[in-house]
Design an enzyme around this catalytic site. Structure first.
Site, PDB file in Angstrom:
ATOM      1  N   LYS A  53       0.827  -1.204   0.000  1.00 32.97           N
ATOM      2  CA  LYS A  53       0.000   0.000   0.000  1.00 32.97           C
ATOM      3  C   LYS A  53       0.861   1.253   0.000  1.00 32.97           C
ATOM      4  O   LYS A  53       0.564   2.227  -0.716  1.00 32.97           O
ATOM      5  CB  LYS A  53      -0.942  -0.026   1.205  1.00 32.97           C
ATOM      6  CG  LYS A  53      -2.024  -1.084   1.084  1.00 32.97           C
ATOM      7  CD  LYS A  53      -2.728  -1.398   2.393  1.00 32.97           C
ATOM      8  CE  LYS A  53      -3.710  -2.546   2.208  1.00 32.97           C
ATOM      9  NZ  LYS A  53      -4.315  -2.990   3.473  1.00 32.97           N
ATOM     10  N   GLN A  99      -4.826  -1.644   9.582  1.00 38.23           N
ATOM     11  CA  GLN A  99      -4.594  -2.962   8.988  1.00 38.23           C
ATOM     12  C   GLN A  99      -5.154  -4.045   9.902  1.00 38.23           C
ATOM     13  O   GLN A  99      -4.775  -4.151  11.071  1.00 38.23           O
ATOM     14  CB  GLN A  99      -3.096  -3.179   8.755  1.00 38.23           C
ATOM     15  CG  GLN A  99      -2.754  -4.479   8.054  1.00 38.23           C
ATOM     16  CD  GLN A  99      -3.298  -4.527   6.622  1.00 38.23           C
ATOM     17  OE1 GLN A  99      -3.201  -3.569   5.883  1.00 38.23           O
ATOM     18  NE2 GLN A  99      -3.864  -5.663   6.243  1.00 38.23           N
ATOM     19  N   ASP A 122     -11.403   2.545   4.160  1.00 35.92           N
ATOM     20  CA  ASP A 122     -11.788   1.140   4.068  1.00 35.92           C
ATOM     21  C   ASP A 122     -13.301   0.976   3.984  1.00 35.92           C
ATOM     22  O   ASP A 122     -13.794  -0.116   3.690  1.00 35.92           O
ATOM     23  CB  ASP A 122     -11.256   0.362   5.279  1.00 35.92           C
ATOM     24  CG  ASP A 122     -10.092  -0.554   4.910  1.00 35.92           C
ATOM     25  OD1 ASP A 122      -9.849  -0.741   3.706  1.00 35.92           O
ATOM     26  OD2 ASP A 122      -9.439  -1.089   5.822  1.00 35.92           O
TER      27      ASP A 122
END
Length: 309
Positions: A53, A99, A122
């Site tokens: 990422k 994460q 997200d």
């Protein structure tokens, strides 16, 4: 019939190239979209995903910020919440990603809900989920253009968004199609079902208590497999000429190979190729789209902030 592969690598690269071009066209001295990532613990797979990422951000010209926390006696929710508060208030941060998974002693819901919905790239905050599940079908309701994901005024989960992007890029007309989603997780199954519904598909969700699963799936023009069971879907499940989006990533033993295992999807790829018109391979299908959609969400967060100013 032999299905054509939906090349997620190429499509993801195209999305990232589009973002790179937009960033390169910004006037000198302009702010850049910034993605902040929180990594907790020492899981090798999580570390790999975070590196990917950050590299993707750098490649397209975005800023990235990383905070790592060892899973030791000093780790607690207050420590993580304090960092999220700082990022929420930082004008250089337009997207925050925690994460997952987090260590068991940390409550994921508490941490995820602390992220500002406007920075929740997200798409996991309850406020963003609620907006996704609002179909706004009543008279007088404001209609959103679900054919243009960049116009949606809130963050959509990355993997489900990537599934729809793949369908769009191959020219699949979703409206009016019968779509079956296999799996009902909050991360993929439910949100991708809602996205298909927003695009006027007729959607059925298949799960562990569904009767005659094979018969239900065989009626689908579009199949999204997101159940996490290797090779669950064989060609007997599929309607000739259907489109298959395989979200599953499962490891199976592969004696004699360097790693001793290989990655496969929820769909038995070789069999499905014989009957479907389009199919995503695993790996190389949906996977690359997740990071591409994460970058696009970060760009959208930056754009909305800039427009408000």
């Amino acid at each position: 019939m032999t299905a054509q592969d939906i090349d997620g690598k190429s499509i993801a690269a195209a999305v990232r190239a589009e973002l790179t071009e937009k960033l390169a066209s910004l006037p000198d001295g302009s702010s850049k979209p910034g993605l902040a990532v929180m990594l907790v613990g020492e899981r090798k797979d999580s570390q790999t995903y975070v590196r990917m990422k950050q590299k993707a951000c750098a490649d397209c010209g975005m800023d990235s910020f990383l905070c790592t926390y060892p899973d030791d006696d000093k780790l607690n929710e207050e420590l993580l919440l304090a960092q999220i508060k700082d990022w929420n208030e930082d004008p250089k941060v337009h997207g925050i990603l925690v994460q997952l998974p987090l260590p068991k002693k940390i409550d994921e819901a508490t941490i995820l809900e602390a992220v500002l919905p406007a920075k929740d790239v997200d798409g996991l905050h309850p406020a963003n989920a609620a907006k996704l599940f609002n179909t706004a079908t009543h008279a007088g309701a404001a209609k959103l253009d679900w054919k243009d994901m960049t116009s949606i005024p809130f963050h959509i989960p990355c993997t489900p968004q990537g599934c729809i992007e793949l369908l769009d890029r191959i020219g699949c007309d979703i409206e009016g199609k019968n779509a079956v989603v296999i799996g009902r997780s909050n991360l993929v199954g439910l949100p991708v079902a809602m996205l298909l519904l927003h695009r006027n598909a007729t959607v059925t969700i298949v799960h562990s208590r569904t009767k005659s699963v094979e018969d239900v799936v065989r009626n689908a023009d579009i199949v999204v497999a997101a159940v996490g069971r290797a090779h669950m879907v064989t060609k007997s499940y599929l309607k000739p000429g259907c489109t298959v989006i395989d979200v599953g990533i499962n490891s199976v033993d592969a004696p004699g190979t360097k790693r001793g295992y290989r990655l496969v999807g929820d769909v038995k790829y070789d069999e499905a190729k014989e009957i479907a018109e389009w199919i995503t391979p695993v790996p190389g299908g949906v996977g690359p789209m997740t990071i591409a959609m994460l970058l696009r969400n970060t760009w959208n967060g930056w754009r909305r902030t800039t427009e408000e100013k």
